[in-house]
Scaffold this motif. Structure first.
Motif, PDB file in Angstrom:
ATOM      1  N   LYS A 138       0.758  -1.191   0.028  1.00 35.03           N
ATOM      2  CA  LYS A 138       0.095  -0.053  -0.005  1.00 35.03           C
ATOM      3  C   LYS A 138       0.878   1.118  -0.026  1.00 35.03           C
ATOM      4  CE  LYS A 138      -3.630   2.325   2.428  1.00 35.03           C
ATOM      5  NZ  LYS A 138      -4.574   2.134   3.522  1.00 35.03           N
ATOM      6  N   ALA A 139       2.161   1.203   0.666  1.00 30.64           N
ATOM      7  CA  ALA A 139       3.025   2.404   0.682  1.00 30.64           C
ATOM      8  C   ALA A 139       3.658   2.641  -0.464  1.00 30.64           C
ATOM      9  CB  ALA A 139       3.988   2.107   1.882  1.00 30.64           C
ATOM     10  N   VAL A 140       3.792   1.400  -1.197  1.00 30.78           N
ATOM     11  CA  VAL A 140       4.333   1.539  -2.366  1.00 30.78           C
ATOM     12  C   VAL A 140       3.495   2.141  -3.528  1.00 30.78           C
ATOM     13  CG1 VAL A 140       5.359   0.192  -4.365  1.00 30.78           C
ATOM     14  CG2 VAL A 140       6.102  -0.117  -2.153  1.00 30.78           C
ATOM     15  N   MET A 141       2.092   1.455  -3.356  1.00 33.12           N
ATOM     16  CA  MET A 141       1.068   2.040  -4.409  1.00 33.12           C
ATOM     17  C   MET A 141       1.017   3.750  -3.984  1.00 33.12           C
ATOM     18  SD  MET A 141      -1.353  -1.236  -4.324  1.00 33.12           S
ATOM     19  CE  MET A 141      -2.778  -0.282  -5.257  1.00 33.12           C
ATOM     20  N   ASP A 142       0.954   3.963  -2.670  1.00 34.15           N
ATOM     21  CA  ASP A 142       0.804   5.353  -2.509  1.00 34.15           C
ATOM     22  C   ASP A 142       1.917   6.371  -2.962  1.00 34.15           C
ATOM     23  OD1 ASP A 142      -1.696   4.882  -1.159  1.00 34.15           O
ATOM     24  OD2 ASP A 142      -0.634   4.726   0.835  1.00 34.15           O
ATOM     25  N   CYS A 143       3.148   5.859  -3.069  1.00 37.33           N
ATOM     26  CA  CYS A 143       4.375   6.475  -3.622  1.00 37.33           C
ATOM     27  C   CYS A 143       3.972   6.531  -4.979  1.00 37.33           C
ATOM     28  CB  CYS A 143       5.624   5.852  -3.180  1.00 37.33           C
ATOM     29  SG  CYS A 143       6.039   5.693  -1.433  1.00 37.33           S
ATOM     30  N   GLN A 144       3.640   5.440  -5.798  1.00 35.48           N
ATOM     31  CA  GLN A 144       3.467   5.367  -7.205  1.00 35.48           C
ATOM     32  C   GLN A 144       2.323   6.417  -7.487  1.00 35.48           C
ATOM     33  OE1 GLN A 144       2.920   1.074  -8.349  1.00 35.48           O
ATOM     34  NE2 GLN A 144       5.104   0.796  -8.159  1.00 35.48           N
ATOM     35  N   ARG A 145       1.157   6.238  -6.700  1.00 33.01           N
ATOM     36  CA  ARG A 145      -0.096   7.385  -6.899  1.00 33.01           C
ATOM     37  C   ARG A 145       0.619   8.848  -6.806  1.00 33.01           C
ATOM     38  NH1 ARG A 145      -2.646   5.518  -3.129  1.00 33.01           N
ATOM     39  NH2 ARG A 145      -4.083   3.974  -4.490  1.00 33.01           N
ATOM     40  N   GLN A 146       1.273   9.176  -5.952  1.00 36.24           N
ATOM     41  CA  GLN A 146       1.757  10.511  -5.733  1.00 36.24           C
ATOM     42  C   GLN A 146       2.583  10.711  -6.948  1.00 36.24           C
ATOM     43  OE1 GLN A 146       0.891  12.801  -3.463  1.00 36.24           O
ATOM     44  NE2 GLN A 146      -0.201  11.369  -2.425  1.00 36.24           N
ATOM     45  N   SER A 150       2.090  13.658  -9.679  1.00 32.68           N
ATOM     46  CA  SER A 150       3.113  14.708  -9.974  1.00 32.68           C
ATOM     47  C   SER A 150       3.412  14.636 -11.615  1.00 32.68           C
ATOM     48  CB  SER A 150       4.536  14.556  -9.252  1.00 32.68           C
ATOM     49  OG  SER A 150       4.951  13.253  -9.384  1.00 32.68           O
ATOM     50  N   LEU A 151       3.468  13.560 -12.096  1.00 27.05           N
ATOM     51  CA  LEU A 151       3.757  13.297 -13.375  1.00 27.05           C
ATOM     52  C   LEU A 151       2.433  13.841 -14.213  1.00 27.05           C
ATOM     53  CD1 LEU A 151       5.133   9.881 -13.959  1.00 27.05           C
ATOM     54  CD2 LEU A 151       6.414  11.880 -14.108  1.00 27.05           C
ATOM     55  N   LYS A 152       1.328  13.547 -13.632  1.00 27.52           N
ATOM     56  CA  LYS A 152       0.206  14.191 -14.489  1.00 27.52           C
ATOM     57  C   LYS A 152       0.116  15.645 -14.430  1.00 27.52           C
ATOM     58  CE  LYS A 152      -5.110  13.881 -14.251  1.00 27.52           C
ATOM     59  NZ  LYS A 152      -6.310  13.348 -13.613  1.00 27.52           N
ATOM     60  N   GLY A 153       0.625  16.226 -13.401  1.00 24.46           N
ATOM     61  CA  GLY A 153       0.741  17.614 -13.174  1.00 24.46           C
ATOM     62  C   GLY A 153       1.773  18.250 -14.177  1.00 24.46           C
ATOM     63  N   GLU A 154       2.853  17.634 -14.245  1.00 29.92           N
ATOM     64  CA  GLU A 154       3.773  18.081 -15.040  1.00 29.92           C
ATOM     65  C   GLU A 154       3.211  17.818 -16.446  1.00 29.92           C
ATOM     66  OE1 GLU A 154       7.298  15.753 -14.451  1.00 29.92           O
ATOM     67  OE2 GLU A 154       7.813  16.572 -12.663  1.00 29.92           O
ATOM     68  N   ILE A 155       2.426  16.739 -16.814  1.00 28.66           N
ATOM     69  CA  ILE A 155       1.921  16.619 -18.301  1.00 28.66           C
ATOM     70  C   ILE A 155       0.995  17.476 -18.466  1.00 28.66           C
ATOM     71  CG2 ILE A 155       0.679  15.041 -19.796  1.00 28.66           C
ATOM     72  CD1 ILE A 155       1.929  12.841 -18.173  1.00 28.66           C
ATOM     73  N   ASN A 156       0.255  18.016 -17.306  1.00 28.05           N
ATOM     74  CA  ASN A 156      -0.850  19.110 -17.746  1.00 28.05           C
ATOM     75  C   ASN A 156      -0.135  20.402 -17.917  1.00 28.05           C
ATOM     76  OD1 ASN A 156      -3.153  17.495 -17.424  1.00 28.05           O
ATOM     77  ND2 ASN A 156      -2.850  17.773 -15.508  1.00 28.05           N
ATOM     78  N   ASP A 157       1.085  20.648 -17.254  1.00 29.14           N
ATOM     79  CA  ASP A 157       1.706  21.894 -17.352  1.00 29.14           C
ATOM     80  C   ASP A 157       2.267  21.917 -18.968  1.00 29.14           C
ATOM     81  OD1 ASP A 157       1.155  22.880 -14.893  1.00 29.14           O
ATOM     82  OD2 ASP A 157       3.063  22.026 -14.157  1.00 29.14           O
ATOM     83  N   LEU A 158       3.048  20.558 -19.415  1.00 28.93           N
ATOM     84  CA  LEU A 158       3.594  20.531 -20.624  1.00 28.93           C
ATOM     85  C   LEU A 158       2.525  20.682 -21.857  1.00 28.93           C
ATOM     86  CD1 LEU A 158       5.971  17.517 -20.325  1.00 28.93           C
ATOM     87  CD2 LEU A 158       6.636  19.991 -20.438  1.00 28.93           C
ATOM     88  N   SER A 159       1.333  20.238 -21.433  1.00 27.38           N
ATOM     89  CA  SER A 159       0.100  20.249 -22.197  1.00 27.38           C
ATOM     90  C   SER A 159      -0.202  21.633 -22.562  1.00 27.38           C
ATOM     91  CB  SER A 159      -0.861  19.483 -22.045  1.00 27.38           C
ATOM     92  OG  SER A 159      -0.580  18.019 -21.740  1.00 27.38           O
ATOM     93  N   GLU A 160      -0.238  22.550 -21.455  1.00 27.31           N
ATOM     94  CA  GLU A 160      -0.780  23.907 -21.545  1.00 27.31           C
ATOM     95  C   GLU A 160       0.468  24.768 -22.438  1.00 27.31           C
ATOM     96  OE1 GLU A 160      -1.381  25.252 -17.635  1.00 27.31           O
ATOM     97  OE2 GLU A 160      -3.145  24.170 -17.517  1.00 27.31           O
ATOM     98  N   ARG A 161       1.773  24.214 -21.870  1.00 29.26           N
ATOM     99  CA  ARG A 161       2.670  25.031 -22.617  1.00 29.26           C
ATOM    100  C   ARG A 161       2.829  24.685 -23.931  1.00 29.26           C
ATOM    101  NH1 ARG A 161       8.514  23.560 -20.017  1.00 29.26           N
ATOM    102  NH2 ARG A 161       7.000  24.381 -18.072  1.00 29.26           N
ATOM    103  N   LEU A 162       2.438  23.545 -24.577  1.00 30.03           N
ATOM    104  CA  LEU A 162       2.639  23.021 -25.863  1.00 30.03           C
ATOM    105  C   LEU A 162       1.436  23.666 -26.735  1.00 30.03           C
ATOM    106  CD1 LEU A 162       3.427  19.113 -25.622  1.00 30.03           C
ATOM    107  CD2 LEU A 162       4.896  20.945 -26.809  1.00 30.03           C
ATOM    108  N   ALA A 163       0.219  23.924 -25.819  1.00 28.57           N
ATOM    109  CA  ALA A 163      -0.723  24.577 -26.587  1.00 28.57           C
ATOM    110  C   ALA A 163      -0.501  25.843 -26.625  1.00 28.57           C
ATOM    111  CB  ALA A 163      -1.866  24.437 -25.568  1.00 28.57           C
TER     112      ALA A 163
END
Length: 248
Positions: A138-146, A150-163
């Motif tokens: 569960k701890a590993v899954m929580d870390c992976q979820r976090q 974070s990757l999702k946030g970076e991808i969203n930022d990259l998507s906005e930047r690319l847009a």
């Protein structure tokens, strides 16, 4: 009454019972009803009333008396057997045997209980280990979820930047298209100007060649005129002495 539906063999007995009036079995069973309905099954209460009415009631009473006397005699025999067993001590022996069996059964049950406790302890250990592993997972899954968040946030930022960069690219592309159109129009104008200049150059070359030809012709005429002038001057000079001589 629906007498026609009754079996002919029962009709004489039915007629004799009807002559009994209030003591009739039919009157006791069915009351004042005029329909016998022979095809309809009778209830338990109707059967009991029919059996305890008429001549069969005495036989039933005798049978009940016999059963009661047999029950009393059976109770007496059981009491006598009980007293005999008490006198012999077989009941106590039987009771002690049952107690021993109960104790042995209790020992066996305790053994089974202890073995079940041990199995439960082992199962508890296994479950605790599994729970610890589950907590780690569960701890590993929580870390992976976090990490995924974070990757999702970076991808969203990259998507906005690319847009935004895409919008800038589209704007620049539109500007470049406009500039290209202007350059193409200017190129067409320059080509027209170039063709006009070429035509003018050709005209100037033609004019130059004509001017050079005319200059050469003028030079030739000038030389001819100069020669003529020289000749004229020489002729004039030659004619002057002869004239002076003639005047003398």
């Amino acid at each position: 009454m629906d007498v026609k539906n009754i079996c002919p063999e029962s009709s004489p007995g039915l007629f004799m019972d009807m002559l009994a009036g209030e003591r009739s079995i039919l009157r006791k069973v069915f009351g004042q009803s005029k329909r016998l309905q022979p095809n309809k099954p009778s209830t338990k209460a109707q059967a009991a009333v029919a059996l305890t009415s008429g001549r069969i009631s005495e036989a039933i009473y005798n049978e009940l008396t016999r059963l009661e006397s047999e029950n009393v005699s059976r109770q007496a025999e059981m009491e006598e057997m009980r007293s005999e067993l008490l006198d012999r001590g077989e009941i106590q022996r039987f009771w002690h045997e049952k107690l021993n069996e109960g104790r042995n059964h209790g020992v066996e049950v305790e053994k089974h209980y202890l073995s079940a406790i041990n199995e439960l302890e082992q199962e508890k250990t296994v479950q605790e280990k599994y729970f610890a592993d589950s907590l780690k997972e569960k701890a590993v899954m929580d870390c992976q979820r976090q990490l995924l968040f974070s990757l999702k946030g970076e991808i969203n930022d990259l998507s906005e930047r690319l847009a935004s960069e895409r919008r800038i690219y589209v704007t620049e592309q539109c500007k470049l298209q406009d500039m290209l159109s202007d350059l193409q129009s200017k190129q067409v104008g320059m080509l027209d100007t170039k063709s006009m200049l070429k035509a003018e150059i050709e005209a100037l070359r033609t004019l130059r060649s004509w001017v050079e030809d005319e200059a050469r012709k003028s030079q030739a005429r000038a030389k001819v005129l100069e020669e003529l002038g020289k000749r004229w001057r020489w002729d004039d000079q030659a004619s002057l002495p002869s004239t002076s001589e003639t005047e003398k």
